[in-house]
Design a protein around this motif. Structure first.
Motif, short mmCIF file in Angstrom:
data_model
loop_
_atom_site.label_atom_id
_atom_site.label_comp_id
_atom_site.label_asym_id
_atom_site.label_seq_id
_atom_site.Cartn_x
_atom_site.Cartn_y
_atom_site.Cartn_z
N UNK A 89 -4.87 9.93 -4.55
CA UNK A 89 -5.04 8.83 -5.50
C UNK A 89 -5.43 7.55 -4.78
N UNK A 90 -4.83 7.33 -3.60
CA UNK A 90 -5.16 6.14 -2.82
C UNK A 90 -6.64 6.11 -2.46
N UNK A 105 -11.75 -4.04 -0.44
CA UNK A 105 -10.88 -2.89 -0.15
C UNK A 105 -9.44 -3.28 0.17
N UNK A 106 -9.24 -4.45 0.76
CA UNK A 106 -7.87 -4.84 1.10
C UNK A 106 -7.03 -4.94 -0.16
N UNK A 107 -7.64 -5.48 -1.23
CA UNK A 107 -6.90 -5.60 -2.49
C UNK A 107 -6.63 -4.21 -3.07
N UNK A 108 -7.63 -3.32 -2.95
CA UNK A 108 -7.44 -1.95 -3.43
C UNK A 108 -6.28 -1.28 -2.71
N UNK A 109 -6.24 -1.46 -1.38
CA UNK A 109 -5.18 -0.84 -0.59
C UNK A 109 -3.83 -1.41 -1.01
N UNK A 110 -3.80 -2.73 -1.21
CA UNK A 110 -2.57 -3.38 -1.64
C UNK A 110 -2.10 -2.81 -2.98
N UNK A 112 -2.85 0.11 -4.17
CA UNK A 112 -2.38 1.48 -3.95
C UNK A 112 -0.94 1.48 -3.47
N UNK A 113 -0.62 0.52 -2.59
CA UNK A 113 0.76 0.45 -2.09
C UNK A 113 1.71 0.19 -3.25
N UNK A 114 1.32 -0.71 -4.15
CA UNK A 114 2.19 -1.00 -5.30
C UNK A 114 2.39 0.28 -6.12
N UNK A 115 1.28 1.00 -6.38
CA UNK A 115 1.36 2.23 -7.19
C UNK A 115 2.23 3.28 -6.50
N UNK A 116 1.92 3.51 -5.21
CA UNK A 116 2.61 4.58 -4.48
C UNK A 116 4.09 4.31 -4.34
N UNK A 117 4.44 3.08 -3.92
CA UNK A 117 5.85 2.76 -3.73
C UNK A 117 6.56 2.75 -5.08
N UNK A 118 5.87 2.24 -6.12
CA UNK A 118 6.45 2.22 -7.45
C UNK A 118 6.77 3.63 -7.92
N UNK A 119 5.80 4.53 -7.76
CA UNK A 119 6.02 5.93 -8.18
C UNK A 119 7.17 6.55 -7.39
N UNK A 120 7.21 6.26 -6.08
CA UNK A 120 8.28 6.79 -5.24
C UNK A 120 9.64 6.32 -5.72
N UNK A 248 5.34 4.92 0.37
CA UNK A 248 4.61 4.05 1.31
C UNK A 248 3.84 4.90 2.32
N UNK A 249 4.53 5.91 2.90
CA UNK A 249 3.89 6.78 3.89
C UNK A 249 2.72 7.54 3.27
N UNK A 250 2.89 8.00 2.03
CA UNK A 250 1.82 8.76 1.39
C UNK A 250 0.58 7.89 1.23
#
Lengths: 349, 355
Positions: A89-90, A105-110, A112-120, A248-250
């Motif tokens: 997904x990232x 891309x930096x904003x996209x990565x940021x 993604x971090x919100x999405x991934x950590x949120x889901x976790x 976060x790791x994912x």
């Protein structure tokens, strides 16, 4: 004085022969055997070069990064099947954000971090507070992440942004001193951002597990959740945070993968969660929880990458032999592991 | 005539209740949006019944059959991740016998070289052996089920590739087509096979002591050993059954596509099967199980997919949609939520009684 030093030595040897470390030694030993085998068979065609060795890290850095978070989740006695989907997904978010929406891309990565950590965190909360088995919760998370991937796009999207190109192209070459000047090692070997991310995450994971209160809580929960609760440890908070950290790791693994292939695809990294889990298990992490070591995970990742390297060097074997070899390797390791755990528990009784 | 007391709080506490409610809700939405959703028509030309409901049950056959075995595995407190790989292995072996001409004799079109029975029996036999291997690792080796079955999950697809030399075959052999695309009593063959498997499993598990053995080993292995149950044998038999059922499912899958596909056959089946079992109300920690619940769970999963196709929701959304519905079902079934509901209903009952 003498007494004290002898007891100290004893604890040192106890530490060395700790069952959880023996697995790491076994992993290192088997890695050395396979590497030596490769060196004897294919040493002349460049198996022993620095480049081959470093490539083992480079080609599997994303699995390694994911395995760091996975090791922690496994030590708590849980499991996370959503990692590969979140990583995929990232890549998708980066590809779609930069390519179609034109976002940096930096904003996209940021994001993604919100999405991934949120889901976790959400999955961790579901597991702890609603008492749903981790396997089912994270499986649903996996379906959700893959589904959102497919919603974004079904086709593979290329990532072409100067910033990403710069990150992916950034390399440090290994050089040696010849005739008064620094020359690149031949064949050319280099480390890139993925390599640094991988090693940094292993070190951070090692530090968290061994040197912080949070890490000790993780081990305590994996050993016996009920006792951890009775001891007054923050079980709920720790479990939720572990899944958050794994998220976060994912995402970081997804970023590394995006830098590696420079594209996003909804089906990329399929089955990657099992790669991460088996790396951790080969490295001596027990799925029942409570036992595991980050250095073991590092060796596990290396072991899993040395087999494809051997198959590539052979050139005649087809790639599906790699799957079978990995399976057999897994079998050997779990047999050793079971033998050791059975032996130690028998000794206790 | 003793009548069982109708107690709402007991019913709302059971997991199957919520699974049935979820299934009915999905079907209700279908019915509201499309009144002809339940329509079943008979086509004399092909002699088959057609309709969405038939299609749902037909397409859920593969998962239902595997999930029945998975129910026993989960009742033992284990998990079998290798079923998807076994589906691929079964398909590959069947097609190897079906296309013996290409592989061995180089006389294309000669399908009668090998007896057809081998194409069916050998995959079943091999998958039973692989299941027994899983059972051996878990029962005798005391290895954790997830890891022990991970070995075959990783290896299995490799084995399937080696069996067919990494090639993909198609076949036109008509007896083989019957398994997945034929019909009997106007019903598609996969439904008939599923019903047969359900009946045999039910008789084997509930009319003999075997089901009780499984539950007992799942709840406490050492206690059952002390009670005289050969736990190791029970574990090996259960995994062998799961292997056999995966092979049947693999044959149905390859017969549907009349081909073998070592990479995609049975992909994520293990996940779907486990989901079906859990939605059906069997606890992941082992112990009591419910075959009926599993069948309902499997049908729910397929209904969601059909639902998505039927309503013109973009097919890309299938997985996300599936995840959302499953999330709702799981949250409804989780312990705190069920306790909350049963408490609420119990309170209502008390109020009614008091009045």
């Amino acid at each position: 004085m003498a007494n004290k030093s002898s007891s100290k030595r004893q604890t040192f040897w106890n530490k060395v022969f700790n069952p959880s470390f023996i697995m790491v030694y076994a992993a290192i030993l088997i890695f050395l055997i396979i590497y030596a085998f490769g060196a004897i068979m294919y040493g002349k065609v460049g198996f022993t070069t620095l480049r081959t060795f470093i490539n083992m890290f480079l080609d599997n850095s994303y699995y390694g990064i994911s395995a760091v978070g996975m090791t922690m989740v496994l030590i708590t006695g849980g499991i996370d099947l959503s990692v590969a989907a979140v990583a995929s997904l990232t890549g998708m978010i980066i590809a779609y954000g930069t390519g179609v929406l034109g976002i940096h891309p930096a904003i996209c990565i940021l994001f993604s971090f919100v999405v991934g950590i949120g889901l976790g965190l959400l999955m961790g909360a579901t597991i702890h507070y609603l008492n749903v088995p981790p396997f089912i919760t994270t499986l649903t998370g996996m379906f959700l992440a893959r589904g959102v991937c497919s919603l974004i796009s079904r086709e593979s999207l290329t990532i072409s942004h100067p910033w990403i190109d710069a990150l992916a192209g950034w390399k440090i070459y290994f050089k040696h001193y010849v005739d008064g000047e620094w020359v690149k090692v031949k064949p050319i070997a280099f480390i890139n951002l993925n390599f640094i991310l991988f090693i940094a995450m292993i070190l951070i994971g090692f530090f968290i597990l061994q040197r912080t209160r949070f890490g000790r809580n993780i081990y305590a929960i994996g050993g016996n959740e009920q006792s951890a609760k009775l001891m007054g440890l923050p079980v709920g908070r720790t479990k939720v945070l572990v899944y958050g950290f794994n998220g976060f790791c994912s995402v970081l693994a997804g970023v590394a993968y995006a830098l590696y292939v420079k594209s996003g695809w909804n089906l990329s990294l399929q089955g990657g969660e099992l790669e991460a889990i088996s790396s951790a298990v080969i490295g001596g992490t027990l799925l029942t929880g409570g036992v595991g070591n980050m250095l073991g995970t590092l060796v596990g990742v290396l072991l899993k990458s040395v087999i494809p390297t051997l198959i590539t060097f052979n050139g005649n074997l087809l790639s599906w032999w790699g799957k079978i070899a990995t399976g057999i390797l897994l079998l050997i390791f779990i047999s050793i592991q079971t033998f050791i755990t059975n032996y130690t528990t028998r000794k206790k009784i | 005539m003793s009548k069982k007391k109708f107690n709402l709080s007991d019913i709302t506490k059971s997991k199957i209740f919520w699974a049935v409610v979820a299934e009915l809700l999905i079907l209700l939405v279908c019915l509201i949006k499309r009144p002809d959703f339940f329509k079943i028509s008979y086509q004399p030309a092909t002699g088959m019944l057609y309709g969405s409901l038939i299609d749902i049950i037909n397409r859920s056959a593969e998962i239902t059959i595997i999930a029945l075995g998975m129910t026993l595995v989960i009742a033992l407190g284990g998990t079998d991740l290798s079923v998807g790989a076994l589906v691929a292995v079964a398909g590959a072996i069947a097609l190897k016998f079906m296309r013996w001409d290409v592989l061995v004799y180089n006389t294309p079109g000669d399908y009668t070289v090998k007896p057809f029975a081998l194409a069916i029996l050998v995959p079943l036999f091999v998958c039973v052996l692989m299941g027994m291997f899983n059972g051996f690792l878990i029962g005798v080796g005391n290895i954790q089920p997830i890891i022990a079955t991970l070995v075959l999950m990783v290896c299995g697809r490799g084995v399937a590739q080696i069996v067919t030399n990494g090639k993909q075959f198609t076949t036109q052999y008509s007896p083989f087509r019957v398994i997945g695309q034929g019909h009997f009593l106007a019903l598609p063959m996969p439904i008939i096979i599923t019903i047969l498997v359900i009946i045999i499993m039910y008789i084997f598990v509930r009319k003999t002591a075997f089901g009780t053995f499984v539950e007992s080993v799942g709840i406490n292995r050492s206690a059952s050993r002390l009670a005289g149950i050969d736990a190791t044998k029970v574990i090996i038999i259960v995994y062998a059954i799961t292997g056999l059922l995966s092979a049947i499912s693999g044959l149905i899958y390859s017969s549907r596509i009349m081909s073998n596909d070592s990479n995609n056959a049975g992909l994520n089946y293990e996940m779907d099967a486990i989901l079906a079992v859990v939605i059906g109300g069997t606890n992941m920690n082992g112990g009591k199980f419910s075959l009926a619940g599993t069948v309902i769970g499997s049908i729910i999963i397929r209904t969601i997919v059909t639902f998505v196709y039927y309503f013109g929701i973009v097919s890309e959304a299938t997985m996300a949609f599936k995840a959302l519905i499953i999330a709702v079902v799981i949250v409804l079934q989780s312990e705190p939520v069920r306790n909350y509901f049963s408490k609420k209903f119990a309170k209502n009952n008390a109020v009614v009684k008091g009045a």
